[in-house]
Design an enzyme around this catalytic site. Structure first.
Site, PDB file in Angstrom:
ATOM      1  N   TYR A  36       0.828  -1.200   0.000  1.00 15.56           N
ATOM      2  CA  TYR A  36       0.000   0.000   0.000  1.00 15.56           C
ATOM      3  C   TYR A  36       0.861   1.248   0.000  1.00 15.56           C
ATOM      4  O   TYR A  36       2.083   1.167   0.174  1.00 15.56           O
ATOM      5  CB  TYR A  36      -0.955  -0.006   1.193  1.00 15.56           C
ATOM      6  CG  TYR A  36      -0.318   0.311   2.534  1.00 15.56           C
ATOM      7  CD1 TYR A  36       0.513  -0.600   3.178  1.00 15.56           C
ATOM      8  CD2 TYR A  36      -0.545   1.531   3.158  1.00 15.56           C
ATOM      9  CE1 TYR A  36       1.090  -0.297   4.404  1.00 15.56           C
ATOM     10  CE2 TYR A  36       0.026   1.844   4.385  1.00 15.56           C
ATOM     11  CZ  TYR A  36       0.844   0.922   4.999  1.00 15.56           C
ATOM     12  OH  TYR A  36       1.423   1.232   6.198  1.00 15.56           O
ATOM     13  N   ARG A  55       8.790   4.074  -4.374  1.00 15.00           N
ATOM     14  CA  ARG A  55       8.589   3.082  -3.312  1.00 15.00           C
ATOM     15  C   ARG A  55       7.589   2.004  -3.742  1.00 15.00           C
ATOM     16  O   ARG A  55       7.739   0.834  -3.396  1.00 15.00           O
ATOM     17  CB  ARG A  55       8.143   3.759  -2.015  1.00 15.00           C
ATOM     18  CG  ARG A  55       8.088   2.780  -0.851  1.00 15.00           C
ATOM     19  CD  ARG A  55       7.981   3.460   0.494  1.00 15.00           C
ATOM     20  NE  ARG A  55       6.733   4.192   0.652  1.00 15.00           N
ATOM     21  CZ  ARG A  55       6.439   4.962   1.701  1.00 15.00           C
ATOM     22  NH1 ARG A  55       7.307   5.099   2.685  1.00 15.00           N
ATOM     23  NH2 ARG A  55       5.291   5.586   1.783  1.00 15.00           N
ATOM     24  N   ARG A 103      -7.754 -20.418  -2.440  1.00 15.72           N
ATOM     25  CA  ARG A 103      -6.810 -20.207  -1.334  1.00 15.72           C
ATOM     26  C   ARG A 103      -5.653 -21.212  -1.397  1.00 15.72           C
ATOM     27  O   ARG A 103      -5.853 -22.408  -1.216  1.00 15.72           O
ATOM     28  CB  ARG A 103      -7.527 -20.320   0.025  1.00 15.72           C
ATOM     29  CG  ARG A 103      -6.599 -19.968   1.187  1.00 15.72           C
ATOM     30  CD  ARG A 103      -7.304 -20.036   2.537  1.00 15.72           C
ATOM     31  NE  ARG A 103      -6.375 -19.672   3.613  1.00 15.72           N
ATOM     32  CZ  ARG A 103      -5.463 -20.492   4.125  1.00 15.72           C
ATOM     33  NH1 ARG A 103      -5.374 -21.744   3.690  1.00 15.72           N
ATOM     34  NH2 ARG A 103      -4.636 -20.085   5.075  1.00 15.72           N
ATOM     35  N   LYS A 150       6.416  -2.049   2.176  1.00 19.01           N
ATOM     36  CA  LYS A 150       5.203  -1.403   2.696  1.00 19.01           C
ATOM     37  C   LYS A 150       4.028  -2.364   2.478  1.00 19.01           C
ATOM     38  O   LYS A 150       3.181  -2.171   1.592  1.00 19.01           O
ATOM     39  CB  LYS A 150       4.973  -0.038   2.026  1.00 19.01           C
ATOM     40  CG  LYS A 150       4.067   0.859   2.869  1.00 19.01           C
ATOM     41  CD  LYS A 150       4.164   2.301   2.457  1.00 19.01           C
ATOM     42  CE  LYS A 150       3.131   3.196   3.129  1.00 19.01           C
ATOM     43  NZ  LYS A 150       3.237   3.317   4.581  1.00 19.01           N
ATOM     44  N   GLU A 182      11.891   1.811  14.622  1.00 14.97           N
ATOM     45  CA  GLU A 182      10.991   2.901  14.215  1.00 14.97           C
ATOM     46  C   GLU A 182       9.719   2.851  15.031  1.00 14.97           C
ATOM     47  O   GLU A 182       9.562   2.012  15.915  1.00 14.97           O
ATOM     48  CB  GLU A 182      10.689   2.776  12.715  1.00 14.97           C
ATOM     49  CG  GLU A 182      10.033   1.460  12.358  1.00 14.97           C
ATOM     50  CD  GLU A 182       9.796   1.261  10.867  1.00 14.97           C
ATOM     51  OE1 GLU A 182       9.871   2.243  10.097  1.00 14.97           O
ATOM     52  OE2 GLU A 182       9.509   0.123  10.480  1.00 14.97           O
ATOM     53  N   LEU A 206      10.924   0.724   7.591  1.00 16.00           N
ATOM     54  CA  LEU A 206      10.392   1.198   6.329  1.00 16.00           C
ATOM     55  C   LEU A 206      11.058   2.529   6.011  1.00 16.00           C
ATOM     56  O   LEU A 206      11.106   3.407   6.876  1.00 16.00           O
ATOM     57  CB  LEU A 206       8.877   1.428   6.429  1.00 16.00           C
ATOM     58  CG  LEU A 206       8.277   1.930   5.127  1.00 16.00           C
ATOM     59  CD1 LEU A 206       8.143   0.792   4.119  1.00 16.00           C
ATOM     60  CD2 LEU A 206       6.933   2.590   5.342  1.00 16.00           C
TER      61      LEU A 206
HETATM   62  N1  PLP Z   1       7.602   3.392   9.198  1.00 17.80           N
HETATM   63  C1  PLP Z   1       6.446   2.705   9.200  1.00 17.80           C
HETATM   64  C2  PLP Z   1       6.414   1.350   9.806  1.00 17.80           C
HETATM   65  C3  PLP Z   1       5.284   3.256   8.626  1.00 17.80           C
HETATM   66  O1  PLP Z   1       4.148   2.547   8.611  1.00 17.80           O
HETATM   67  C4  PLP Z   1       5.347   4.561   8.078  1.00 17.80           C
HETATM   68  C5  PLP Z   1       4.166   5.183   7.488  1.00 17.80           C
HETATM   69  O2  PLP Z   1       3.099   4.635   7.452  1.00 17.80           O
HETATM   70  C6  PLP Z   1       6.572   5.247   8.113  1.00 17.80           C
HETATM   71  C7  PLP Z   1       7.682   4.626   8.665  1.00 17.80           C
HETATM   72  C8  PLP Z   1       6.696   6.633   7.536  1.00 17.80           C
HETATM   73  O3  PLP Z   1       6.629   6.592   6.138  1.00 17.80           O
HETATM   74  P1  PLP Z   1       6.139   7.864   5.304  1.00 17.80           P
HETATM   75  O4  PLP Z   1       7.045   9.001   5.681  1.00 17.80           O
HETATM   76  O5  PLP Z   1       6.279   7.462   3.889  1.00 17.80           O
HETATM   77  O6  PLP Z   1       4.707   8.097   5.701  1.00 17.80           O
END
Ligand code: PLP
Length: 286
Positions: A36, A55, A103, A150, A182, A206
């Site tokens: 997503y 991304r 499935r 993501k 994070e 991420l």
């Molecule tokens: N890290 C994680 C796990 C996230 O889910 C997100 C955003 O949803 C981010 C970092 C920040 O990413 P962005 O700056 O692209 O929103």
């Protein structure tokens, strides 16, 4: 359920969000097999859109899914979506899953992906959040080892955020084996001795679109910027802590596990980055 009055895109069709339906056999529903994106829109223009497109290409590539659109295709879709909503500031959400199939864990052959996109009016972080900051709690990072994708498989993030909520906090700051990774849905920034320090871009976090952006802003502002692993005690004893994400932009964290971070007030490095972030948004004002 109160459905927002909005139009969405689903597999080539434009329809009211309340009428959009997918099969129970969709692999996004059955396996969380998809990716997503969340793109903020200011003054009806997507912010740092090329980075989001890069991304998507990376996320789909990493899970062996064909990206359903080229950059021009995504741009056309997003522009049309923005046009369906009156708000100047919006956030676009889209997801691509491996489609509908019997499935089976293995990838199905020749199954078209499911592509869904919607837009929502975007209420930017409030003055209280910006000026008073957020509270966070620390937590062991219990997610999988490919946090760089993501993925719509977000149970780990959901459990981390719920832990924060139940502990009266706005975000969970996660540590894997004692090293900062994070937030549940945000990147973390630590300030020590005037230097902004970020954990490395590896498979354990991420790479937020704001990850590159904050690095750029530090360069522009002459704020020293370092990428290295951070131990939990370095985070607990830091001068300032901040988070970034598409919907929270950049916000200060003023309390961690109930103890003040630095002075317990949003700090000077945050103030500089905040002002530069706002300036970049205002540059989109027509
Ligand atoms: N890290 C994680 C796990 C996230 O889910 C997100 C955003 O949803 C981010 C970092 C920040 O990413 P962005 O700056 O692209 O929103």
């Amino acid at each position: 359920m109160d459905w927002p009055q909005s139009t969405c895109y689903l597999n080539g069709e434009w329809l009211p969000l309340a009428e959009a339906k997918i099969s129970v056999l969709d692999r996004g529903f059955i396996f969380g097999d998809g990716i997503y994106e969340v793109v903020p829109v200011y003054y009806r223009q997507p912010f740092r859109f090329d980075s989001h497109l890069a991304r998507v290409e990376r996320s789909t590539g990493e899970i062996g899914l064909a990206n359903p659109f080229d950059p021009a295709g995504w741009r056309a879709l997003v522009e049309r979506l923005i046009g369906t909503c009156d708000a100047g500031h919006q956030f676009i959400y889209w997801q691509v899953t491996r489609g509908v199939a019997r499935r089976d864990f293995s990838f199905p052959a020749d199954t078209p992906p499911t592509v869904f996109a919607m837009t929502t009016p975007f209420t930017r972080p409030s003055p209280v959040q910006r000026e008073q900051g957020l509270r966070a709690v620390t937590r062991a990072d219990e997610r999988w080892l490919r946090c760089d994708i993501k993925s719509v498989s977000l149970l780990g993030a959901v459990l981390a955020r719920q832990y924060a909520t139940e502990n009266g906090a706005d975000e969970a700051v996660q540590f894997r084996d004692g090293w900062l990774t994070e937030g549940s849905s945000s990147n973390m920034w630590v300030v020590r001795g005037g230097t902004v320090i970020a954990p490395p871009r590896d498979r354990l976090i991420l790479e937020g679109i704001r990850y590159g952006f904050v690095g750029e802003l530090c360069g522009r502002l002459g704020v020293p910027f370092e990428v290295r692993r951070l131990r939990k005690d370095e985070v607990e004893g830091c001068d300032e802590l901040m988070l970034t994400s598409a919907t929270r932009e950049i916000l200060p964290i003023v309390a961690l596990d109930g103890k003040p971070v630095g002075s317990g007030r949003p700090g000077p490095v945050y103030a500089k980055l905040r002002a530069a972030y706002d300036e970049a948004i205002e540059a989109l004002r027509p």
